[in-house]
Design a protein around this motif. Structure first.
Motif, PDB file in Angstrom:
ATOM      1  N   GLY A  25       0.811  -1.217   0.000  1.00 44.78           N
ATOM      2  CA  GLY A  25       0.000   0.000   0.000  1.00 44.78           C
ATOM      3  C   GLY A  25       0.839   1.259   0.000  1.00 44.78           C
ATOM      4  N   ALA A  26       2.109   1.083   0.343  1.00 48.62           N
ATOM      5  CA  ALA A  26       3.008   2.241   0.323  1.00 48.62           C
ATOM      6  C   ALA A  26       2.857   3.024  -0.959  1.00 48.62           C
ATOM      7  N   ASN A  27       2.711   2.304  -2.038  1.00 51.69           N
ATOM      8  CA  ASN A  27       2.636   3.004  -3.310  1.00 51.69           C
ATOM      9  C   ASN A  27       1.238   3.491  -3.636  1.00 51.69           C
ATOM     10  N   ALA A  29      -0.910   4.905  -1.215  1.00 52.53           N
ATOM     11  CA  ALA A  29      -1.468   5.721  -0.146  1.00 52.53           C
ATOM     12  C   ALA A  29      -2.233   6.899  -0.722  1.00 52.53           C
ATOM     13  N   LEU A  30      -3.429   7.103  -0.174  1.00 52.31           N
ATOM     14  CA  LEU A  30      -4.234   8.233  -0.650  1.00 52.31           C
ATOM     15  C   LEU A  30      -3.737   9.523  -0.013  1.00 52.31           C
ATOM     16  N   ALA A  31      -4.187  10.625  -0.540  1.00 51.76           N
ATOM     17  CA  ALA A  31      -3.769  11.906   0.013  1.00 51.76           C
ATOM     18  C   ALA A  31      -4.240  12.016   1.454  1.00 51.76           C
ATOM     19  N   ALA A  32      -3.382  12.535   2.319  1.00 52.90           N
ATOM     20  CA  ALA A  32      -3.733  12.680   3.723  1.00 52.90           C
ATOM     21  C   ALA A  32      -4.658  13.866   3.888  1.00 52.90           C
ATOM     22  N   ASP A  33      -5.568  13.771   4.893  1.00 54.34           N
ATOM     23  CA  ASP A  33      -6.404  14.920   5.173  1.00 54.34           C
ATOM     24  C   ASP A  33      -5.616  15.935   5.956  1.00 54.34           C
ATOM     25  N   ALA A  34      -4.939  15.470   7.026  1.00 54.61           N
ATOM     26  CA  ALA A  34      -4.146  16.398   7.809  1.00 54.61           C
ATOM     27  C   ALA A  34      -2.987  16.863   6.945  1.00 54.61           C
TER      28      ALA A  34
END
Lengths: 164, 177, 651
Positions: A25-27, A29-34
């Motif tokens: 999933g490292a590749n 990963a969705l954009a973080a909210d924080a």
């Protein structure tokens, strides 16, 4: 003899695969909210990679990446700015050693005084293999009286049969 | 046959010698690579008068000392009386301070309280000049000659012994040249 | 008083053995007990001083505080240099008495020598403690309150990590004593090896535990997610472990075939020497380390002198007596013996490399050639390169027959193992998302070990002729063999964990206020709140972070930023959610002016396999050491002949 239930094994294997997928999933990963702690995460990552090779002179037993000391933060900032300006890793490391000496590098530079350090392990290895070969060869040539007499083979019943 | 069995002993003894020598050394002390090299160029406002700018070029032609200090630094308190006494005694070289990562009011207040031995102090709130000079622990003191070359760096508080045994002889030698 | 007893214990049994005086030799055991009693009493006194907050004792005042919780007051006993020495001594006495108890079947002369050597070691430490490091020094007037134990040490792991390490270090003194005794007596044979093996394996197990625990503790306690730093003191514990591993294997050969005697004895001496040298490095101020105790060159000088005398004398004895020891039985160029010789050689080179890297800055500085640092970038590279051939050999060694084997036959038996390993490795990398050559190499080696052990196991239990009951054949396998199998798999597990974590770990730094959330690898981390928490001797800002995946709650994690009241240094307590597949690691950084916190979130795949691997190795060691042949008591006659073992059969 059978393996403990195939189902159990299947489950275990599936869990392992899942674990690996999660690692993958490292590749994905969705954009973080924080918001990211730094303005430019990629630059930040490069900075941290370099900072991990530099020694914090205040605490002396941590890298600049991990240290909370004031100087460590200043130097991380310095690296950030230099990277943003487009300077190369070589230039940044030189910058550091000009001011603090080789002590600040956790990866010792390759120079006359450190040749022994970098080449040492390889030399040791070659020397060890060489000694081994010489000693073993020499032993092959010794007469049987140099050795203890062979026991009746005290081989365990579990040893695989000699003839295959 | 015998000789090769003595190798472990030989290696060990060599090791022991190094370990013994090591006992006298301080692994934490980091000598400066800048000694013998030109002092890094700086341009900084003065601590007392923000409009006044101090530059390295202005210092050429004389031997001087740069002392890195800060109001938050405990060890600087210890060495301060030594510097104050030195500047009051006269006949010595000018001492400039580098006020490192400090606030202006705190720095000025500190000097008012404990005395001001400095001809002037550079104001370095971000520590940039400090980094250029390889500062890693306050206080530190540099001796810089007429050509602007760093001749000596002392790490830690300046004690009367250090002044007497290391710095003053060097200053005498530099001034003769 | 303990010193007096130790002197007696050291001198008399040895002299007695030399002169053949039975009454002097017999004093060994009771004297060992007496010394244990005295040192234990001393230790109890110190512990009571801590428990009762007796700040008139300087050592207590420096390492404790009235607010320090009780369990940590126990741990504080060995939190500083003086107390830790007392712990060393206690351990030494415990091991000595253990030897005294379990050595009934050994010849009296031999026992006397062993106890004598151990007594002399104790003399050295007692002298050191009494002269330079007395934990009972008074502080007059007594301090109002103590300086508190270093907050880093206030953790359950810290309570057991040093004792376990010391059990390991000190345990190697037993192997050392056995070796010296054998050199003195001139009888170094398979029986000697059989006696020495369980003791050495036990010490090795403790050291493995101590090192693994230290690594796990650092990971949990230090807040940045690292687990090994190649710090000089870490290296000081790792080197005896490497040599100890070589020693166990060397003893196996000496026991089975009588070979490698000279090697074995040297390894035993070196293992303990490295333990002693580790003691020196930590306490003398020669190297800079997080682990270093408050330093004092006078102590350093004392230990160095002790080191020179003890090790110097041992090596002289070695050089003098080793030629009389003999070569054991013959073996061919391709045989289990030679494989193990290669194994030992690789371990020795690895130890040498670690030693070189650790001491090199000192070498240069001592010669006035400047100051450098040697850190993880160097060690990771060098050690990794050296380990690769070793891991490869681990797949071949156990398969090779004693005395003589053919390369062709070996290759044939293993012909599937290597390709299977490579394929599995590539597969794993592919699923994990990135195929990196180094990772494939590391994983291949790990899988290769498992595969080859599997082949070996299959060969041994496969139905043969009339004997078709696989389960029965499995049960017949000697425990020592199972132990080896398990321990090697532990190494493979360790290698797997390291390869996966180092390649695939990811982290992210974010700014978090209440209700902020971020995502990493499918896990969503939502900050619920940050509140202030009062601990027994600290104040903390504690974050409440909810971890979910696909909407399902995985964990509630509470990382903290603590400030310990007495020493007022801030500490990061990471919060970890652990399972076999991955660790989720959260730590709090700095607080921003607007009240938000910088939070670092990390995903570390398979990291527990690193410490799991250590545990498995320990299990393997335990199985091997508890093999029947060690536990059966045998009536022994005087023994310089090489009689094959009477009971239990060999393995």
């Amino acid at each position: 003899m059978t393996f403990t239930s195939h189902r159990g094994l299947g489950r275990a294997l599936r869990a392992m695969a899942l674990g690996l997928v999660l690692a993958a999933g490292a590749n994905l990963a969705l954009a973080a909210d924080a918001p990211s702690a730094s303005a430019n995460p990629e630059l930040e990552a490069r900075m941290m990679a370099m900072a991990a090779e530099l020694r914090c002179l205040v605490c002396q037993n941590q890298t600049i990446a991990d240290s909370h000391a004031g100087l460590a933060e200043d130097l991380r900032q310095q690296i950030r700015e230099m990277l943003a300006k487009g300077q190369s890793e070589r230039e940044i490391m030189d910058y550091m050693t000009q001011r603090y000496g080789d002590f600040v590098l956790y990866r010792p530079p390759f120079k006359a005084t450190t040749v022994l350090l970098w080449v040492g392990p390889a030399v040791l290895m070659v020397f060890a293999i060489g000694t081994l070969v010489v000693v073993l060869r020499r032993r092959q040539k010794l007469g049987d009286d140099a050795f203890d007499p062979d026991d009746a083979e005290a081989s365990s019943p579990a040893e695989p049969p000699a003839a295959r | 046959m015998k000789a090769k069995l003595l190798w472990p002993l030989a290696i060990f003894l060599v090791l022991a010698v190094f370990l013994g020598v090591g006992l006298k050394l301080d692994p934490r002390e980091v000598p400066s690579p800048l000694v013998g090299k030109p002092a890094p160029v700086f341009k900084a406002p003065s601590l007392a008068q923000p409009e006044k700018v101090l530059r390295k070029e202005d210092m050429l032609g004389k031997v001087w000392m740069l002392n890195v200090w800060a109001s938050w630094c405990g060890a600087c308190r210890d060495e301060h009386p030594v510097l104050v006494a030195y500047s009051r005694a006269g006949g010595g070289v000018p001492v400039y301070g580098l006020n490192y990562k400090d606030k202006r009011e705190d720095g000025m207040g500190w000097l008012n309280q404990f005395g001001n031995p400095y001809a002037d102090s550079l104001f370095d709130p971000d520590g940039r000049i400090g980094i250029d000079y390889g500062v890693y622990g306050v206080p530190e003191t540099f001796v810089i000659d007429q050509a602007g070359v760093i001749r000596y760096k002392h790490i830690g508080p300046v004690t009367p012994e250090v002044l007497r045994n290391k710095i003053e002889p060097l200053l005498k030698q530099l001034n003769k040249a | 008083m303990a010193l007096g007893v130790a002197l007696l214990q050291g001198a008399l049994p040895l002299a007695g053995a030399h002169k053949g005086r039975a009454d002097w030799m017999q004093l060994g055991r009771p004297l060992a007990w007496a010394q244990l009693a005295l040192v234990t009493a001393s230790f109890i006194c110190l512990t009571l001083a801590f428990v009762r907050h007796d700040f008139s004792v300087l050592y207590v005042a420096s390492n404790s505080n009235s607010a320090l919780p009780l369990p940590y007051r126990f741990a504080a006993v060995w939190g500083g240099h003086e107390g830790s020495l007392l712990l060393w001594l206690l351990m030494l006495n415990v091991w000595t008495v253990a030897v005294a108890i379990y050595s009934r079947s050994l010849p009296a002369v031999f026992v006397a020598r062993i106890l004598g050597v151990l007594g002399l070691v104790a003399v050295g430490f007692l002298l050191f403690t009494l002269i330079t490091s007395n934990p009972f020094e008074r502080l007059i007037p007594a301090a109002a309150d103590g300086r508190d134990l270093n907050p880093l040490l206030q953790d359950p792991g810290m309570v057991i990590h040093p004792p376990m390490l010391y059990m390991g270090y000190v345990g190697f003194s037993v192997a050392y004593a056995f070796a010296i005794a054998a050199l003195l007596g001139g009888n170094l044979d398979a029986t000697w090896a059989r006696w020495t093996r369980p003791w050495t394996t036990a010490a090795w197990i403790f050291l493995t535990f101590g090192i693994g625990l230290g690594s796990w503790w650092a990971y949990n306690e230090l807040g940045w997610g690292g687990w090994w730093f190649w710090d000089p003191v870490e290296n000081a514990s790792f080197m005896p472990w490497l040599v100890g591993t070589a020693l166990i294997h060397s003893l196996a050969v000496t026991e089975k075939r009588g070979s490698f005697k000279v090697w074995t004895v040297l390894l035993a001496i070196v293992a303990f020497s490295l333990s002693l040298m580790g003691t020196f490095l930590v306490r003398s101020g020669v190297l800079s380390s997080v682990h270093a105790f408050a330093t004092d060159p006078r102590r350093g000088l004392f230990i160095l002198a002790f080191l020179v005398i003890a090790i110097g004398a041992s090596l002289v004895l070695y050089a003098w007596r080793a030629p009389t020891v003999g070569l054991g039985q013959r073996f061919a160029l391709v045989s289990k013996e030679s494989m193990l010789l290669v194994n030992n050689m690789l371990l020795a080179v690895a130890t040498g490399a670690v030693l070189l890297g650790t001491l090199y800055p000192l070498f240069l500085d001592a010669m006035g050639l400047g100051k450098i640092s040697v850190g993880p970038p160097y060690f990771d590279t060098v050690f990794g390169l050296l380990m690769a051939p070793l891991l490869f050999m681990m797949g071949i060694g156990p398969m090779t027959r004693w005395k003589n084997d053919e390369p062709g036959s070996l290759a044939r038996r293993l012909r599937w193992a290597l390709p299977v390993a490579v394929v599995l490795a590539v597969l794993v990398c592919w699923i994990a998302g990135r195929i990196a050559p180094l990772t494939v190499a590391g994983l291949t080696l790990a899988f290769w070990i498992v595969a080859s052990q599997g082949v070996d196991l299959l060969e041994r239990v496969r139905p043969r002729g009339q004997d078709t009951n696989v389960l029965a054949r499995l049960r017949l396998l000697p425990r020592a063999y199972i132990g080896m199998l398990v321990a090697h798999i532990g190494v493979a597990a360790f290698a797997f964990g390291v390869a996966m974590v180092k390649t695939y770990e990811i982290e992210r730094d974010v700014k978090m206020g209440p209700d902020a959330s971020t995502e990493l690898n499918g896990y969503r981390f939502r900050m619920l709140s940050v509140r202030e928490v009062q601990g027994a001797n600290y104040t903390a800002a504690q974050g409440q972070i909810e971890v979910t995946k696909d909407g399902k709650l995985i964990a509630m994690l509470s990382p903290e930023k603590r400030v310990y009241r007495v020493q007022s240094n801030p500490m990061t307590e990471a919060a970890v959610d652990s399972n076999l597949l991955r660790d989720l690691y959260i730590s709090m950084g700095e607080q921003l002016p607007n009240g938000d916190w910088i939070v670092r979130v990390q995903h570390k795949p398979f990291i527990v396999w690193i410490w799991g691997g250590c545990l498995i190795m320990m299990l393997g060691g335990f199985l091997a050491a508890s093999d029947r042949r060690y536990r059966l008591r045998q009536t022994r006659q005087a023994t310089s002949t090489d009689t094959p073992t009477a009971a239990g059969g060999a393995a």
